[in-house]
Design an enzyme around this catalytic site. Structure first.
Site, PDB file in Angstrom:
ATOM      1  N   LYS A  42      -7.872   2.493 -11.153  1.00  0.00           N
ATOM      2  CA  LYS A  42      -8.330   2.149  -9.535  1.00  0.00           C
ATOM      3  C   LYS A  42      -9.575   1.600  -9.666  1.00  0.00           C
ATOM      4  O   LYS A  42     -10.040   0.629  -9.201  1.00  0.00           O
ATOM      5  CB  LYS A  42      -8.238   3.545  -8.999  1.00  0.00           C
ATOM      6  CG  LYS A  42      -8.804   3.290  -7.633  1.00  0.00           C
ATOM      7  CD  LYS A  42      -9.191   4.568  -6.997  1.00  0.00           C
ATOM      8  CE  LYS A  42      -9.912   4.681  -5.599  1.00  0.00           C
ATOM      9  NZ  LYS A  42      -9.109   4.302  -4.427  1.00  0.00           N
ATOM     10  N   SER A 479      -8.682   8.192  15.007  1.00  0.00           N
ATOM     11  CA  SER A 479     -10.086   8.185  14.276  1.00  0.00           C
ATOM     12  C   SER A 479     -10.814   6.745  14.586  1.00  0.00           C
ATOM     13  O   SER A 479     -10.325   6.101  15.082  1.00  0.00           O
ATOM     14  CB  SER A 479      -9.407   8.430  12.758  1.00  0.00           C
ATOM     15  OG  SER A 479      -8.770   7.042  12.583  1.00  0.00           O
ATOM     16  N   ARG A 561      -4.614   2.155  -4.515  1.00  0.00           N
ATOM     17  CA  ARG A 561      -4.767   3.454  -3.404  1.00  0.00           C
ATOM     18  C   ARG A 561      -4.133   4.742  -4.038  1.00  0.00           C
ATOM     19  O   ARG A 561      -2.929   4.750  -4.477  1.00  0.00           O
ATOM     20  CB  ARG A 561      -4.239   3.238  -2.217  1.00  0.00           C
ATOM     21  CG  ARG A 561      -4.796   4.099  -1.276  1.00  0.00           C
ATOM     22  CD  ARG A 561      -4.257   3.773   0.243  1.00  0.00           C
ATOM     23  NE  ARG A 561      -4.021   4.983   0.872  1.00  0.00           N
ATOM     24  CZ  ARG A 561      -4.876   5.997   1.576  1.00  0.00           C
ATOM     25  NH1 ARG A 561      -5.995   5.640   1.303  1.00  0.00           N
ATOM     26  NH2 ARG A 561      -4.595   6.928   1.958  1.00  0.00           N
ATOM     27  N   CYS A 562      -4.936   5.843  -4.100  1.00  0.00           N
ATOM     28  CA  CYS A 562      -4.270   7.165  -4.568  1.00  0.00           C
ATOM     29  C   CYS A 562      -4.349   8.230  -3.602  1.00  0.00           C
ATOM     30  O   CYS A 562      -5.323   8.188  -2.642  1.00  0.00           O
ATOM     31  CB  CYS A 562      -5.005   7.633  -5.723  1.00  0.00           C
ATOM     32  SG  CYS A 562      -5.102   6.496  -7.127  1.00  0.00           S
ATOM     33  N   GLU A 651       9.851   8.602   7.131  1.00  0.00           N
ATOM     34  CA  GLU A 651       9.521   8.724   5.779  1.00  0.00           C
ATOM     35  C   GLU A 651      10.431   9.721   4.965  1.00  0.00           C
ATOM     36  O   GLU A 651      11.037   9.415   4.008  1.00  0.00           O
ATOM     37  CB  GLU A 651       8.419   8.898   5.391  1.00  0.00           C
ATOM     38  CG  GLU A 651       7.951   9.183   4.040  1.00  0.00           C
ATOM     39  CD  GLU A 651       6.320   9.395   3.838  1.00  0.00           C
ATOM     40  OE1 GLU A 651       5.371   8.667   4.665  1.00  0.00           O
ATOM     41  OE2 GLU A 651       5.798  10.285   2.979  1.00  0.00           O
ATOM     42  N   HIS A 740      -4.124  -3.288  11.419  1.00  0.00           N
ATOM     43  CA  HIS A 740      -4.114  -3.608   9.946  1.00  0.00           C
ATOM     44  C   HIS A 740      -4.778  -5.102   9.655  1.00  0.00           C
ATOM     45  O   HIS A 740      -5.108  -5.402   8.317  1.00  0.00           O
ATOM     46  CB  HIS A 740      -2.606  -3.781   9.553  1.00  0.00           C
ATOM     47  CG  HIS A 740      -1.651  -2.598   9.875  1.00  0.00           C
ATOM     48  ND1 HIS A 740      -1.104  -2.445  11.336  1.00  0.00           N
ATOM     49  CD2 HIS A 740      -1.619  -1.533   9.144  1.00  0.00           C
ATOM     50  CE1 HIS A 740      -0.624  -1.253  11.178  1.00  0.00           C
ATOM     51  NE2 HIS A 740      -0.659  -0.827   9.980  1.00  0.00           N
TER      52      HIS A 740
HETATM   53  N1  GLN Z   1      -4.830  10.455  14.254  1.00  0.00           N
HETATM   54  C1  GLN Z   1      -4.761   9.771  13.044  1.00  0.00           C
HETATM   55  C2  GLN Z   1      -5.852   8.733  13.013  1.00  0.00           C
HETATM   56  O1  GLN Z   1      -6.100   7.992  14.045  1.00  0.00           O
HETATM   57  C3  GLN Z   1      -3.241   9.158  13.046  1.00  0.00           C
HETATM   58  C4  GLN Z   1      -3.370   8.407  11.698  1.00  0.00           C
HETATM   59  C5  GLN Z   1      -1.813   7.990  11.324  1.00  0.00           C
HETATM   60  O2  GLN Z   1      -1.009   8.134  12.152  1.00  0.00           O
HETATM   61  N2  GLN Z   1      -1.665   7.798  10.159  1.00  0.00           N
HETATM   62  O3  GLN Z   1      -6.345   8.167  11.887  1.00  0.00           O
END
Ligand code: GLN
Ligand code: ZN
Length: 800
Positions: A42, A479, A561-562, A651, A740
């Site tokens: 990494k 977040s 990424r880990c 998933e 993204h």
């Molecule tokens: N509440 C998380 C964030 O905003 C949701 C992240 C996610 O769904 N992977 O980071």
């Protein structure tokens, strides 16, 4: 005397070449971690990408890691040590390069490695290959693009190079290569799915290359090769299964070639097994952990094959029940010509070494095995199986007889190892915390009432009265950017360089900053920004009873990424509130509604190593009830909205249709256990990270959340039509800002997405939010993007 790898390989070398006589293969593993025990790869990759080290320096790190892995594995013996399991990014990408499936937009880069990284990560001139989940694991692979007129061309440099590199080190390895069928089944049509062409249609052409590859590997001295065909652990058409048979019949007909092991994993391959066994390949690998040995026993075509029995779980961290594994091997003995113990899949999915985890609770530690320990387990099983040594008293050759029969030290040591594994596992059921009666009675008592809220319309009214939000309310997913300062503070706390109080003060300051910023931006529903969370699962695992954390238990998620999944070993409950202080502090700073932020039970399960001694549905219910307690406490503290994130709902969906309904049942129930305790006037949100609902669309409805946020910007709101068509009638927040990308979406772009959204969803049920959390972005772009988001919402609102 124990045969050394050298003597067995010399014998094997004499046998090879004679038709039907192949060197036997010893206990093996299907693959090994590659990121480095201290994430060396990494670091080297990231330094290389930043231009700090050149290709040669990166190459030296790679070579060092490969060599270390081969020495570690060399006791398994010739042909049992895998090679070509190393990768600078991903094994599917390696295979794409090997067959020349390099889309034109990547041509003309400076070096082959630069081309490779451009395919993985994109660059100024080209979008990268798409990345997606590797079956139902948390590893991600790059999706090869195959066009109808694809010209395949063989570039075997990597597989040959690694084989030769290991041979020079004195280890004759078994190159591991993604099989041609799985490669094409996981690829996508370069022209898009609508064009009617399927990459799998090109199987015949690809086989031509694999034939040459076999010849080249044999010429280099390979006695065995492993082709991975995990795609057959999912539902496949009769045509695809028949093609698998034809493919391996053709490959087996190559005149001068290594013996072929076709490895399948992540479940049983059902109807594909007799077909594969009907081909002249020498060995077949079957997953006896996720699949069943009984299914394998029912296949008479395996008679002349070597069966590589995956009895050691390659995906989870529990120590193997060696007695049970030996019994499984024993039960397969009549089915095949030889049975060889192995891991159920590559060890890529588990951390390197348990021995370095000094902070782990010693009781829990005794029940665990990481990659290094699993290698020992297969080796021990291999030896025990050859010696017909079974440690269980009931078996025909009991431990005592074995010791009496061969008073050999190796054997005694082996018996001792089997005994110590058995003793460790025997402690597990009764160890404190594994079974907590109060938790079990609570899940048992939870009935329909616990998962049922008042009718949506009634709740919606109560929430609207309480919250008084405008139409098209704006919010975020939770977040805000994780700045370097936050990461540094966390590292300092971990190293004991700052006090808990100092750390908390830094986090509070960040919460205040984020709240002020949201107010200034004019967002309607605020969040505290999650600065205190390292990771959305790890954070909760640290506070819930029943979990342990590792220090170096990293596994590769994709590229460099880990992740470090927590270990869920006991009954889960919540000793104390986990997020209430942060949420109430944030709420105290503003008059606007504050949204509490939790991670849902399915996602906690998906991103942890989960105990193997309890059905997942029960584990999920336990976590659901722990989260329920948190929702109640947030509510009691006056928080009007609680979001329970379930980005991993899809998933974890089982690979086979037949298993999906049961999964959706328990996963939806667990979410409802978490949320249905909320009062009518408490608004429950959920967030799903993706937009391809397909199989889970009914489950999303079943979650019964008041508001669901999804990814939608990249697909231009197309998913809303699907939801609408299914009669989804609650609040929905289709992401209007693709987080993204570093690009700041202009107001007009967001307005046009919103205009598309109101076409399929009534405006009074529509929310305006980004696609996902903002933690990976920088503040400059986030502020600009959210300002545009608020403006676009206001303008759209005014125009309604
Ligand atoms: N509440 C998380 C964030 O905003 C949701 C992240 C996610 O769904 N992977 O980071
Ligand atoms: Zn998300």
């Amino acid at each position: 005397m124990q045969r050394t790898p050298e003597t067995s390989s010399t014998a094997a070398a004499a046998e090879v070449g004679r038709p039907g006589r192949r060197p036997p293969i010893g206990a093996t593993v299907l693959g090994y971690p590659r990121i480095g025990p201290r994430r060396e790869l990494k670091r080297a990759l990231e330094r290389h990408w930043r231009g700090r080290i050149d290709e040669a320096a990166l190459g030296a790190v790679g070579s060092g890691l490969r060599r270390a892995a081969w020495s570690r594995l060399s006791p398994l013996g010739a042909d049992a040590v895998p090679s070509n399991t190393f990768s600078y990014y991903d094994q599917m990408l390696d295979t794409a390069v090997m067959v020349g499936a390099v889309p034109d937009r990547f041509r003309g880069r400076r070096t082959p490695l630069a081309t490779y990284f451009a395919m993985a990560r994109g660059d100024d001139d080209a979008e990268p290959l798409e990345m997606t989940k590797w079956f139902d694991t948390n590893y991600h692979y790059l999706v090869p693009e195959i066009s109808a007129g694809q010209e395949f061309s063989l570039d075997p440099a990597k597989a040959l190079g690694e084989f030769t590199e290991a041979l020079e080190q004195g280890v004759r390895t078994r190159p591991v290569i993604i099989g041609p069928a799985t490669f094409l089944l996981l690829a996508k049509a370069a022209e898009g799915a609508a064009c009617g062409f399927r990459p799998f249609d090109r199987l015949d052409d690809l086989l031509g290359l694999y034939e040459v590859l076999l010849t080249r590997l044999a010429a280099a001295g390979a006695q065995w090769v492993q082709f991975d065909e995990p795609a057959f652990a999912a539902d496949r058409s009769d045509e695809e299964i028949a093609a698998l048979g034809t493919a391996y019949t053709r490959l087996a007909a190559v005149h001068h070639r290594p013996a072929i092991l076709v490895a399948t994993y992540f479940g049983g391959i059902g109807p594909a097994l007799p077909v594969l066994a009907g081909t002249p390949v020498e060995a077949i690998g079957v997953d006896c952990v996720a699949g069943s040995a009984a299914e394998v026993r029912a296949v008479p075509q395996l008679r002349d094959k070597t069966l590589v029995a995956g009895v050691v779980d390659g995906r989870n961290v529990w120590r193997t029940d060696l007695d049970a594994a030996l019994a499984t091997i024993e039960s397969l003995r009549d089915v095949a010509a030889a049975v060889v113990p192995s891991t159920s899949c590559s060890l890529l999915h588990v951390p390197y070494d348990l021995d370095v985890e000094e902070a782990l609770d010693p009781a829990v530690r005794r029940w665990l095995a990481f990659a290094e320990q699993k290698v020992e387990e297969v080796r021990l099983l291999g030896r025990a199986a050859t010696d017909q040594l079974s440690a269980s008293a009931e078996s025909p050759v009991g431990a005592r007889d074995a010791v009496a029969a061969g008073n050999d030290d190796g054997r005694a040591a082996m018996v001792a190892q089997l005994a110590s594994a058995r003793a460790a596992l025997a402690e597990r059921p009764a160890a404190p915390g594994v079974r907590v009666d109060a938790v079990r009675s609570r899940t048992a008592a939870a009935g329909q009432a616990e998962v049922t809220r008042t009718a949506y319309d009634v709740r919606a009214k109560a929430q609207a009265d309480r919250l008084g939000l405008p139409t098209l309310p704006t919010t975020t997913i939770g977040s805000f950017p994780q700045t370097d300062a936050l990461r540094v503070a966390r590292a300092e706390l971990r190293r004991g360089e700052i006090e808990e109080a100092q750390y908390d003060a830094a986090m509070r300051a960040e919460v205040e900053r984020v709240v002020r910023m949201q107010e200034a931006l004019g967002l309607d529903v605020l969040v505290h920004g999650e600065p205190e969370r390292n990771d959305m699962v790890q954070y909760f695992a640290e506070d819930l009873a029943g979990f342990a954390s590792t220090e170096l238990g990293w596994v590769q998620s994709y590229g460099s990424r880990c992740v470090r999944p927590p270990i869920l070993w006991g009954d889960v409950h919540r000793p104390a509130p986990m997020t209430v202080e942060w949420a109430t502090y944030a709420a105290s700073l503003t008059d606007r509604p504050m949204k509490g932020m939790l991670t849902g039970p399915v996602t906690i399960i998906a991103w942890s190593f989960v105990r193997d001694d309890l059905p997942l549905g029960e584990v999920a219910a336990q976590i659901g009830l722990a989260i329920r307690d948190e929702v109640r406490d947030l509510e009691a503290a006056g928080i009007p909205i609680v979001q329970v994130d379930e980005p991993a709902l899809r998933e974890l969906l089982p690979l086979r249709k037949a298993d999906q309904a049961a999964y959706l049942d328990w996963s939806v129930r667990a979410f409802r256990l978490a949320t249905a305790g909320a009062a009518d006037a408490t608004q429950i949100h959920t967030h799903l990270c993706y937009s391809e609902f397909g199989e889970v669309i009914d489950a999303i409805d079943g979650l019964d959340a008041d508001v669901t946020s999804i990814e939608a910007a990249r697909s231009r709101m197309e998913v809303l039509g699907d939801l609408h068509a299914r009669g989804f009638e609650r609040g929905i927040g289709p992401g209007v800002y693709d987080i993204h990308s570093p690009r700041v979406p202009p107001v007009q772009a967001i307005r046009s997405l919103l205009a598309a959204a109101v076409e399929s969803v009534p405006a009074d049920r529509l929310w305006v939010n980004p696609d996902c959390g903002l933690k990976t972005r920088g503040y400059a772009e986030v502020e600009a993007a959210l300002a545009n988001l608020v403006t676009a919402a206001r303008e759209t609102r005014a125009a309604l």
